[in-house]
Structure formats: C-alpha cells, structure tokens
Scaffold this active site. Structure first.
Site, PDB file in Angstrom:
ATOM      1  N   THR A 185       0.952  -0.682   0.124  1.00  0.00           N
ATOM      2  CA  THR A 185       0.299  -0.222  -0.070  1.00  0.00           C
ATOM      3  C   THR A 185       0.941   1.830   0.200  1.00  0.00           C
ATOM      4  O   THR A 185       2.138   1.259  -0.506  1.00  0.00           O
ATOM      5  CB  THR A 185      -0.868   0.086   1.073  1.00  0.00           C
ATOM      6  OG1 THR A 185      -0.109   0.430   1.886  1.00  0.00           O
ATOM      7  CG2 THR A 185      -1.810  -1.682   1.098  1.00  0.00           C
ATOM      8  N   ARG A 186       0.357   2.425   0.394  1.00  0.00           N
ATOM      9  CA  ARG A 186       1.172   3.691   0.342  1.00  0.00           C
ATOM     10  C   ARG A 186       1.565   3.970   2.423  1.00  0.00           C
ATOM     11  O   ARG A 186       1.949   5.139   1.942  1.00  0.00           O
ATOM     12  CB  ARG A 186       0.375   4.584  -0.216  1.00  0.00           C
ATOM     13  CG  ARG A 186       0.050   4.766  -1.539  1.00  0.00           C
ATOM     14  CD  ARG A 186      -0.384   5.429  -2.373  1.00  0.00           C
ATOM     15  NE  ARG A 186      -0.227   7.309  -1.192  1.00  0.00           N
ATOM     16  CZ  ARG A 186      -1.557   7.383  -1.088  1.00  0.00           C
ATOM     17  NH1 ARG A 186      -2.924   7.251  -0.845  1.00  0.00           N
ATOM     18  NH2 ARG A 186      -1.561   8.984   0.296  1.00  0.00           N
ATOM     19  N   LYS A 187       1.097   3.283   2.717  1.00  0.00           N
ATOM     20  CA  LYS A 187       2.008   2.732   4.034  1.00  0.00           C
ATOM     21  C   LYS A 187       3.153   2.703   4.277  1.00  0.00           C
ATOM     22  O   LYS A 187       4.375   2.149   5.225  1.00  0.00           O
ATOM     23  CB  LYS A 187       0.987   1.862   4.972  1.00  0.00           C
ATOM     24  CG  LYS A 187      -0.918   2.658   4.900  1.00  0.00           C
ATOM     25  CD  LYS A 187      -1.252   1.981   5.957  1.00  0.00           C
ATOM     26  CE  LYS A 187      -3.037   2.218   5.732  1.00  0.00           C
ATOM     27  NZ  LYS A 187      -3.853   1.235   6.285  1.00  0.00           N
ATOM     28  N   THR A 188       4.372   3.520   3.618  1.00  0.00           N
ATOM     29  CA  THR A 188       5.887   2.970   3.623  1.00  0.00           C
ATOM     30  C   THR A 188       6.055   4.116   4.458  1.00  0.00           C
ATOM     31  O   THR A 188       5.695   5.071   4.629  1.00  0.00           O
ATOM     32  CB  THR A 188       6.275   2.973   1.734  1.00  0.00           C
ATOM     33  OG1 THR A 188       5.949   4.492   1.386  1.00  0.00           O
ATOM     34  CG2 THR A 188       5.364   2.041   0.972  1.00  0.00           C
TER      35      THR A 188
ATOM     36  N   THR B 247       4.988  -2.981   4.976  1.00  0.00           N
ATOM     37  CA  THR B 247       5.954  -1.832   4.821  1.00  0.00           C
ATOM     38  C   THR B 247       5.357  -1.439   6.205  1.00  0.00           C
ATOM     39  O   THR B 247       6.334  -1.651   6.524  1.00  0.00           O
ATOM     40  CB  THR B 247       5.635  -1.090   3.498  1.00  0.00           C
ATOM     41  OG1 THR B 247       4.674  -0.504   3.403  1.00  0.00           O
ATOM     42  CG2 THR B 247       6.252  -1.872   2.483  1.00  0.00           C
TER      43      THR B 247
END
Lengths: 280, 280, 280, 280, 280, 280
Positions: free
Chosen positions: A133-136, A266
């Site tokens: 996801t964009r939860k980096t 992530t």
C-alpha cells in the site's frame, strides 16, 4: 525487479550524511587507515534477501576500493547463517559503512520476508495477488516497494499520481459513486486504472456501471466477499484491503478475490537480523 | 524534547515529493477545491503519542490555510479512539496530506509506544536507563530518536561522530583494550564519553584502568552481569546491549546496570494505528 | 487541475537561483528599495492561460510583500492585451522577479495554447482524447503536463513507472507480443494499464488476446486505422502516436481512435508573448 | 565551448529522477538484464548538433558500463539520417536512458539549429553578432546558452548579476538616463559592461555622455536604425532587441548594428527530431 | 584524522557550482581543450598542510583524468616554496579548478597553521589540550575541525547535539547551577559529557556536586585559575575559554588547566599563501 | 546593495543543519519552551556592520515568532558596545539560533570592516576603486561580496563566467597577448569586459591594441606603475592586483590606477567581535 541506480545514489548519500557525515571518532582513532580486512555479510535468521545493491552503493560511496562479492541474489530465501556476500578492503572503510549498510538491508530483508510470508499463505496455484500500500516509510518508498517484489508480492499504485483510488470522502464530495467515477474517468490519464472503494453491496453495481476497473471491498466479511465476487463476475478486478491477516488470506483467496493489499508489508515489518562478521 | 523545525522542513518536503509531488489524480478529479472539511486525527489503539509537529508541518507545506488544533502533547499515553487533533480547511488539502502525515505519525507513535513499554518494564524507581541505538531507519534518525524520548527512554550517541564506542574490531586493530582506549582518549573530543565493549570478565579491569567511561557488557548472562557490576563498582557506567527482551529488563536492572540499549526500539517498532476521520 | 505547491517551491527556487541568485546589478544600482510600483501581467497575443500560481510563487519567494490580484483562471482563452493580473509592491522586487515569472508563464501558456489547438481540431462532440507524451522539457514535466490539462487535453503516463508501454524493442527482447504482454501483466501493478505498440495488423489480435488494455497503432495510414478500429472493436482502447498533425486529427478521430498522443504539445510549443507592463 | 561537467551532473540527475526515478515497469518486465544491445543515435532531419556530452552523462548515470562512440562534434551541421553516435551495453540500460537523453538533445539541437539559421541570415563577412537573451527555459539556461554557441551565435549576459542593462523602468526610477547610468557605473563591478536601452533618438547622446558601453535601440524602424548608428559613431556598441525576424536580420546588419539579441533562439526553438535506432 | 569522502563530495560540488558552474569564459576562449599541462601546488610561506584530499576531490569533479601526485601528508609542517603536489592533465581543467582548490586549501592550511601555533605555545610535555569552538565558518565546520586536528589541536563538541554546555542563560532559566546540571544529566545521552560554565569561585563546588564532567572557567584571571584548579582537584576536567592569547597559553597550562578552547583557531585564521605554479 | 532572499534561504538552512539540525541538548534540557526572553545583538569592538538580514533569516528559520528590531543599517560604522538590534521571543529559540547568527555576522562584519579600512586608505576624493577577488570562502561568496560593498569597496567579477581575465597561462596557451585577447573578444559575451594581465611594459601596447578593456599590472613597482599609467593614457582601465598593503594604497592611487583588487578583503578578514547579550 531492478532498483534504479540514479535514485539510489541520493538515498545512500543522505543516510551516510546522517551517520558518518561528521566522521567516525572511534575508527579514526583506533584503526590504521592502511590496514586491510575481510568481512562477511551474513543472515543470522531465516529471511528473504533484498538490498544487495544498496549495500554495494553504500560502500561505493564510503570507499570505492572496497570489493564486494555477492553470493545470493535478491529474492533468495536464506537459511540462518547464510553468507550473503564477502567484503574486502580497508578495515576502516568496512567499519564506517557497516551500520548504514545494515540499516538499509535489515529493513529491506524485513519487508521482503513478511511479503513472502503473505504470498506463501496463498493457496497453491492461486492467482490472487498480494500487494503493498502507500503506508511506507517516508523517504524509502522506492526501496520498500522493491523489497515487496523481492518477496514475491506485487506493488500497488506508487503514489497519488499513478492511479485513481476513489474512497468514501471522494464519493461524498461528488455526491455519489457514479459521479465520482465519471469525473475520474474523464480527467485521469487513460493509462491509469480506476479503483473504487465500496463498503456495501449496493454500491458495487453502480461502480461497475460507471466504469470502475477495480472494486475495493471495504469491511466485507468472509461471507459477503463471496457474494461480491459473484455479483462482479469478472467485470472488474476485486480487491480486499484492511483487516487482512495471514490466517485470513486463504479464505479471501478462495473467495476469488484478485488483489489483497496489506499495509503491514511495509508499515510494520520487523527488521531481519543481519551482521557483518569479520574474518580474522 | 523539541524537534528542530529547520530540520523538519526538508524531511517533510521529501516525503511530500514522494507521494504527492506529481499531483493527486483522485482528489483533483473528485473534490471541488473550494469545498471545506473537518477531520479528526484519532488513535485507533492504545499508544504513546509522538509527531504532532510533523503532522503540522506536513499540512503547512501542503496548504498553509489548514488549521490544526492539537488536543494532546507528544509523550501522552492515549487510550483507543482518542481524538489527537482536529483539522479544518479545504477538503482537497486534508486528503492530499493525509497519507504522508499518517505515515510519519504512525511510525513515530510506534517507536514511542515500544520505548514506553521498555521503560515501563523497569522496576519502579529504577535508575536504569533504556536507550536506543544507531539501528534506525535511514533518513529518519532525528524523528525516531525524538520518538524514543517521547516514550520516556533515552538516546544513545547520535552518530559515529558524537561519542566513542570501541568494539571488538577496534580492539583487534589496536592490539588490545588498553591501547584502543588510550588512542581514543587522546584523539576524541573531551566532550565525548568513551564506551568500551567487553565480552569477558578479564577485559573489564584493563578497560577501566585505561579510562573507559562506560563498559558495555556483551553476551554476559544474568549471573555474570551481577559480578561485572560488582567488579566495576561505580568506576564506570555499565551498559548492556544485545539480546534484551522485555522479560529480561527487570533482571538486568536489578543487577544494577546503568544503561540498557535496545535496537528493537527503532528497527522493529510496529506502526501504531492512527486515522484521519472525517466529520460529516 | 491543481499544481502541488510542495513541488512548485523547489522548481521556482532553482529558477530564481539561476537568474537572480547572485543579485540584480541594475535594479540595485538604480531603484530605491523603498519605491513602490504597480504593474500588469498582460497577454500580448491570443493564448490559453496557464501558470498563474507559478507567477505567484515566484514573487512569494522574491518578496512576500508583493500583492498579486489575478483576474483570469488557468485554462481561460485570452484575447490579445488581456490583463491577467495586477502586481503591487516594491518596484525593485517587481523588476527582480519579472523575467523568471515570464519565462515560466510564457512556456506554460505556449503549451496550453497548442494543446487547446489540438483539442479544438477534434470534431464537435468527439470522444477522442488528445494527450501529451514523455517528450517534455527535462525538469519541467510537472508544469508542462499541467499546462496540457489547462489546454483541455489529457496526460499520458507520467513516467516510466506509471504505466506499461510495450514497444518494438521490448517485444523483440521477449520474442513476441504475447510473451511481452504476459510478463508485463504478471509484474506491473494492477493499477497500471498496459499499452502495446503494434506496427502491422497481424499483431493486433495477439496483443488483445494477451490482455493489452490499449493498442497503440504505429504508422498506420488513414485507411488501415479504420480497419484496425473495426478489428479491435472496443476490446481495447486505441491510440495513435507519431506523425500527428492538426490536419490529420479530424480524420483520426473520425476513424474512432480513442487517444491521440502528440509529442509536439510539449517538445515544440512556441512561447506565448506575455509582458509585465508598468503603470505610471 | 565547453559544458562544465560539475554542473551537468545535477541537471541530469534531476531529469532521471523525473522520468526513471521510480523504475521502468516495462523494461524491467520484458527485458532480461543480461541482454546486450546496440543502438544508433541518429538525426532524422537536418540540424546543428548540440548535447553529446549530455547524452554521455545520462548514460553514465543510468549505467556506467554503456559505451558511447561519438561520430560528430557539437556544432556540426548534420544531414538527415546522420549517425551521431553508437551506443552499446545492456539493452535495458539503453532503453531506460533513451527518453531523457533524447529530451535533452532534441531541445539543444533545436536551439543550435535556430541559432545557426539566424547567424546564416547575416550578410557574408558581417561583424554583427547574433545573441540570445535571458528568455530561457527555467533550469536549463546553461544548456541553452551552450547550444546557442554551438549554433555559431553568441551569449548575452548570463543573469541579472553579470552585466548592467538599464531599461525604461530603471530610467524612470532614477529620473533620467544620465542619473541611471551614473549610478550603475558607480556601483557595478568594473568588469561588467553597461547597456542602456533607448526608445528615441534624443536619449542616445545623454546615454553615451554618461558612459554607456552599449546602446540598445528599442523600436527603431529600419530607417532610424541607420541614423542612430551614425549618431553613435562607434562611441558605443549598438544593439537591437525585439521584433527581430530572419528577414530583418540582413537589414539590421547592413545598418551597422553590432549586436542583435533574439529571444526566439531559446524561448521558441522547436525540438529537432532525433531517435535512438536499434541495430538488430 | 580522516575526512569522510561522502561529505566532501557535496561541499566541493557546491563550491564548483559557485565559481565554475556557468563556465570559464577565459579558458574556453583561450586554451585548446586537447592541450596538456603540468603544475605544482606549492606553499609560498611556512604553514601546516591541510586539505590535500579536498584538492583531489575538486579535480576529480572538474575532470577525472587529472592526475595528482601528493608529496606531503596533511599535518606536515612545510617550509616556504615546498612542492605539495604535482598535477598533470588537460591545461584547461587545471585552470578551471585552480581557484576553488586553492580557496579550500588556503583556508584549511590557515586553520591548521594557527592551531599548530597554539599547540606549540604549550610548555613542552604539557597535557593541556588546545581545542576549537563552534565559531566556525557556516557550511565548512567539517573541514575546519579537520584542519584543527591537522594542526595538532583537538576538537570541542561538534554541534549543539553532541554534548552539553551549560552557560549563564541556561543556569538563569533553571534557577541555578545544580538544577541545570541535574536536568541535563537526566535528559542528555549518557555518551555526552556535561560542561558547566562558571564565572565565580562559589559556583564550582555546586557544579561538581551536581555532576559536571567539565568546569569551564569564565573570566578567571591567572591567579584565580590556579585556585580553581586546586579546588576542583581532578574531580572534573577544567576548561578555559575566552580571552586566550598565545602569550597566555603557557600560564594557563602551567595552572594545570586541561582544556583551552580558542575561537580564533577558526574564526580569524588568515589564509596561507598557496599557489598553483605551471611547469613550462 | 541588496542580498537576494531567495539565495539566503538555502545558505542559512545549511548552516542551521550543521549546528542545530540534530537538536540542542542543553537548551532542551534546561530552558522551559514557554519562557520568553530579550537580548541585544551588540558590537563589542569598532566595526562596519554587515549581515542584519542574515541574522533575521536565521531566526525566521529557527522560530518565526522571534521579533527583531534592527537599529542600524548594513554599512554603518559602529563604535564599541553599539546595540545593533534587539531580539524578543522564546528564550530557547534565541539560544538555539545564537551561534549560527553570530558566525555569519562576525565574518560579514569582518569583511566589511577590512574593506572599509582599505577604502579609507585611499586619498581623499580619489577615484580609485578597491575591489575584492575570487579568493572567497567556498560557499559564502554571495555574502562576502555583499559585505565588501557594505565596507564601501567594490566587487570584481563574480565568477569565471562573468568576465574575462587573461593570465599568463592563457597567454602562453595562445602564443601571445594579441591572440589571447582576440579569441576572448570573439567568444565572450559583449557584456563582459576583458582584462589582460601583463607583467612587463612591452605587453601593454599589444594588449590595448588587441582591445583589452582593463590592463592588470602584475608585479609593477611603484615607479613603473606611474609609467604604465602614462603609457596607457586612459585607453584602458588600469588595475593593480597582488602585493597590496594598506600602506601602499595611497601610492598606487596617486599613480592614477583605477582599480586595486585585494584578496585579503575576503581570504583573511578576522572576524569582528559580536555578541548576543541577554537583558535580565
């Protein structure tokens, strides 16, 4: 499955600046700069390897004369105490780059390993795709997405500009699913797919009718997931996001879902234990 | 316990570039730029708060007109569903900054929470100090060290230039503990303490004699820890590093150790669950 | 249709460094820093407006006290001698930012104007989409893509990571269209569409069978275009790229092509004539 | 006629970040990283060459193992289908750098070609100099000024700090030509020439009397140009700026003007058609 | 005594951008790029050498083909007209990097030389340490601290985060020496020493009692210095800062002070005369 | 006499990163963040003021709420103990920015003061101009050139691209003065003056004949200077560089030299003593 070197350079430069930029008090005091040494980058526990090119780039920037001989490729599953690479060169240089190299690699291996665990939880032969996801980690998305691929999983959209993902707030701002998807279709590049998040069965049909490429099912329980897949019937890709555990993956996959996106790949991957061991 | 704003600016700019730099396809298509909205930054699970200034800076850079009213200070222990802050402004701006703000905050709260758990594991009234290590996320050390402090723990040396830490390789390169410490004392700034790692009892006396300020005990079991503390007898600070678990902390503290440094505070802290909830 | 301010800041800072960074010899010598002035940003010839936020940011960085009152929105069609905005503040500041502001705006208006010309060449009511390409000015892609949208055209993929575009070399490296598309489908994010370039009719069917979302027709003449559209029959989007002129656009659109991508929107747009006129 | 490599590095790094920084989905999916290839950089239409060092630097940053053999030097006039250089190395690397290399080169060749056209419009043996202006692409001034020189034209002042150019607003702020020039002479470095723009005959004598090195004639028609040159009589250089067309150049030159500055060399140069052709 | 190359790169790049970034008008006009030349970096007056790696890095960035053969190591005392290094390569490259290389080296040698003079002013065999302060040139602290070490002196804390230095304002804000030191001990990393500045004899005992590692004696005259040292009696390090002259150093050292910090090492070191002499 | 704010921002950001970027251990431990304070920026010794805008920018970046009331303008001659400005705001912020603000200002005042001394050494009413050189501190040229102007002196060319300065090596590479000047005249922008260094009387006539705007007299003694000026007779500007002392300035000026360039203005200016004094 390549890391662009042009981008890697700046990431590594910044990390070296953070740890080594003002010098290494201990090594400069204790280690003769002419002394040569040899070390082994080793996996201390089972893991999926990711980040050998980052280790290489760290040492290239610390001291281009350090030689690195890599024994395994990114994506390999390593047993404990596997020798990943040997390093030779000035002992002082090996010491100065050690922590930065390990800090990158232990995180990347951590992400790759957890990604692999999720992929391995899929039923044999399943076509369901595990994605990130964009939860980096801010600043490290490039490396973490690469590590996800090393673990056999896939990437979701890279950033807000790469694809459309319509959520409840976008729907509310537009007054409905149909209007939101129509606007997105009209404005977004034709190269970007349009995902629409739905949280109840009634939103599915309008989403597909309006042209959603992907229907993301939010908070559907195991039972309703199956119904949703049947309703969609291949007219759009199906994605499940949120509340995914390793245990639930086979169930979701069995329901025929195409994509399972997992923030935990992530945002919470524990570092894997790597070390630089010196050879006497 | 302050985060220097001058440094925060670049960290946030880089993170915004990564996620938002090329635009937000979905929000630009779906949300009227004049629409105003309100949202709540909420803790979804118990946590120690860290990072409200980072959230503020994210929105300052996305849209300086977003107003943030913060209800809790960094370091607070939050119950699930605590309202951390309210945000008001253009809905499009709130949406565009959301992921970057959360990505920073969920990691910082994760570190603060795990740090707090380690500090809470100390016996009541203990003077033992829990510290971080240099095993931080490349590029985010400033934020992670701050989060460690929010959790009630302490910082170890910031980087290779801030203090001396003599390890086995340094000792080997010098030919012995005494020589290594002497060289470090002679060369390092007088403002930096000198830590010497020892892995067996016989190295302790020479380390102290040579002037180590801190003796780091490597791989000492619970029994020998106590003996080491007795031998050192206050002539140097004592530190334990490596193999520290929450369970072992009371035992180490009871042995009279001054500092317990824990890589896991930063290298493996799972993100805490935060969300931006919209107010209808 | 928004420009992210977070990204704009650095672009403008770099341009100011280039022109003004070492000072303005003439203005510093000749203009009393306390002198106030007023100026009008005017269009000297017909154009589509793009870039008012960039002009604003230029002056914000030169002197935050300059006041700008914008009269037209980006995307507006302007007649010659239209007043776009009025600027008030220190005369010295108005002079120092003038060239950089104009250099940005004249290029962005140039791109928007040429994009609009291409869109206007489409038959009334046509659903065909005019898009840009990656043939943008190095460093200014964000602004040029925005200007393309201001002109009513659409954006193609942002960069090499945003979508898949399989060209002849990729096909050759894989040994065929089917294999190339299969590999891309297997590896690319599910959020990215897959375009396959074909240069003869026989490649179309395999491309669609392998799952291409978009078929890009290379070097098809006006006649074969129509045949290709019929053959594809809505199973994929159709794109024409290369050799597109304003004259040919109605023909291509009439053939039922979905997307016409035009490098000339960005690689060869002549600057539009803008000026900063002083009000006595 | 050299491009400083130290400056080139950052320009190229930024451009690669823009296009390739997050990876090349297509090439990574389709092209075996071990596959080697050969390509030719070719001119598709007549042009003056500029930018071979930029192409070299692009590939150096993408993959230092790519070998480039350059056949023509910057400044050469090329016929259509001229082979400019051959490139050999990993096919994937050749593909990844292609667009960025071409985007730089097609623009630089465009500027060089249009500059050459203006120079060629001068009467044989003319001493009149064609120069660029500050109307360059933000961020690319260094490259565009270099390309102007490749086309046989000259550079005007680099930026606001390099020389003095007094315009109507500066004169108005000072209360007259004499005062403006006096102040500039008193304050500017003695290494910088002073240009004064005049828009009517009566301003010329005071400008020269006050010490202008260059008189820039604004809006003088073909007839009054000659009168102005006679009046100045070699006491200052004469420059014409604005409203210059290829057709008017011989007339202006014949009038004895020293410098003709042409914004269109950089603000509206159409890209030249270059391509990277693969050798089977 | 090493300069981290990773940090040096950016310092040198910035300096080259400042001087050479837009090209060298004179050399490009006058010197054939194929012409090879030889030059000698020479000391024109007595000095302590510092900065050969910076010279190397300057030329590496200007033209990697320039060969440098260094004859003396940093820290060497050089007689006038000593040949420090020979340089061979393109004459144009030697000329282009000359000023930047010299600007770095003449300053670093200046700092090393003045540092050496202060160290030489110590009585033979003295254990007193001469250190720098934070009064360095903005942006060049790394190089100046290195040069200080080349001159045989020592470094004080690197920056505000490296160690604690409690001054009168901190004491006033806390309400007293004891409270200030206690707070600092409680919060600062255990690896950082705590210095407390005192300006009268009565503050010394509380400072030591509260745990100061270093007592900095402010404005103590030569007589009271001795008394202070006696009072402290080895329980803390003693430091003198401010008002230090070469003449006073032996007196301070004779009083038994451990550290003498001297702002003038970096804030007022006159450049040493270095030149690049060409070999016909 | 303005410093461009756009450039100042980055210089200050970098300096703050260097000193404060990782936090201020002492202030954060000892000073309550809510405590307000007042301080005075004071000149401790006679000086010419330069850098108040830099002090302002430092505090703007540290804490935008700090208020600064400036009492004197750059270029003022200050007596010892002059109050330059008052500062009010959070005590912690005043402390954190103090050293960086002073480090900039003490150097800039140092340069302005030494420049003023050289200008004051000119005979009353002299038209001779004192200028700086390119011997500036790497990274700080903008500030040092500004300080030179604050001291009443002038700037020489900014960098290698701003003007032509032909030295012995250039002459040697061209085979003579005439050829070197001709090439430079043919290639350099017409806005840049051409200086030619000569080291003996016979070179002067050819230099002027070839079109040198400035003749730089190298190693001419006091007697031959006068002869050279007579020979040149106003046909070119005359410059003396190298070996200039305060004592020699009146003699050089009396000889009728136009420009005296003095490296010592920037390469060896001792810092002036400034302090931030707290108001109880």
């Amino acid at each position: 499955m390549e890391l662009p070197l042009s981008a890697l350079r700046e990431l590594v430069a910044r990390a070296l600046d953070e740890d080594l930029g003002r010098g290494d008090l201990t090594t400069d005091a204790c280690v003769d700069p002419r002394l040569e040494g040899h070390a082994v980058l080793a996996a201390r526990e089972p893991m999926v390897l990711a980040g050998v090119d980052v280790v290489r780039e760290v040492y290239r920037q610390v001291d281009a004369d350090v030689r690195i001989d890599v024994k395994h490729r990114d994506g390999s599953r390593l047993a404990p105490d596997t020798m990943i690479a040997t390093l030779s060169g000035r002992s002082a240089s090996l010491l100065k780059g050690e922590r930065v190299a390990l800090n990158f690699a232990q995180r990347m291996c951590g992400v790759a390993t957890i990604a692999r665990a999720h992929v391995d939880a899929l039923p044999k032969g399943s076509k369901t795709r595990i994605t990130d996801t964009r939860k980096t980690t801010p600043g490290l998305r490039l490396l973490e997405r690469y590590a996800v691929r090393c673990g056999g999983a896939h990437n979701h959209r890279n950033d807000l500009s790469s694809a459309v993902l319509i959520k409840d707030n976008h729907i509310a701002a537009c007054g409905g699913v149909t209007e939101a998807i129509s606007r997105a279709k009209a404005q977004a590049p034709h190269t970007a797919r349009i995902t629409c998040e739905v949280d109840r069965m009634e939103q599915i049909e309008p989403a597909i009718a309006a042209g959603a490429d992907v229907v993301m099912l939010d908070n559907f329980d195991d039972r309703t997931l199956g119904e949703a897949v049947k309703l969609i019937a291949g007219r759009a890709l199906t994605e499940v996001s949120g509340g995914v555990t390793l245990q639930r993956i086979p169930i979701i996959a069995a329901a025929g879902i195409d994509i399972i996106s997992v923030g935990a790949l992530t945002h919470s991957a524990p570092a894997r234990d790597l070390a630089l061991d010196w050879i006497a």
